[in-house]
Motif scaffolding. Sequence first.
Motif, PDB file in Angstrom:
ATOM      1  N   GLU A   1       0.838  -1.202   0.000  1.00  0.00           N
ATOM      2  CA  GLU A   1       0.000   0.000   0.000  1.00  0.00           C
ATOM      3  C   GLU A   1       0.872   1.251   0.000  1.00  0.00           C
TER       4      GLU A   1
ATOM      5  N   VAL B   1      -4.133  10.907  -1.296  1.00  0.00           N
ATOM      6  CA  VAL B   1      -4.485   9.542  -1.694  1.00  0.00           C
ATOM      7  C   VAL B   1      -5.087   8.816  -0.485  1.00  0.00           C
ATOM      8  N   LYS B   2      -6.252   8.195  -0.686  1.00  0.00           N
ATOM      9  CA  LYS B   2      -6.890   7.491   0.438  1.00  0.00           C
ATOM     10  C   LYS B   2      -7.715   6.311  -0.058  1.00  0.00           C
TER      11      LYS B   2
ATOM     12  N   ARG C   1       0.886   4.167  -2.823  1.00  0.00           N
ATOM     13  CA  ARG C   1       0.631   5.568  -2.462  1.00  0.00           C
ATOM     14  C   ARG C   1       1.744   6.462  -3.013  1.00  0.00           C
TER      15      ARG C   1
END
Length: 128
Positions: free
Chosen positions: A78, A93-94, A82
């Motif tokens: 992850e 970014v989420k 990102r």
Amino acid sequence: MRQTLTALGLLALLGATPALAQTTTTGKPAPDASTSEKSGGQQAVTRPNTDRPDANKPGTTGTASSAKLEEGANSFTEGQTRKRLEDAGYKEVKDLKKDDKGIWRGSAMLNGKSVHVGVDFKGNVAAQ
């Protein structure tokens, strides 16, 4: 002795022949640095498209990429995903989640607008 050296030389020559025959080229490489998506690239080579926004080149940021995301086993974490999105110019970014096809999906801000984003196993970044 002379026959032994001749035999060894012949065996060495025959042993090297299969190694020369193993080199193969598939597809059409991108000699002019055009994107792998446009050139067709080498199908057996895993490399990202180069047509994504680049934070170091202001002319490319603020635009959403149209790179085609490809399904496959994705080994990006992850955090790496990102960073790749942020390097491409996306902010905030989420909600990153890897789907069942191996594509990381989430949302981000680009040019003041919220967009859905994705990153495939090759590292291609695209707005959805």
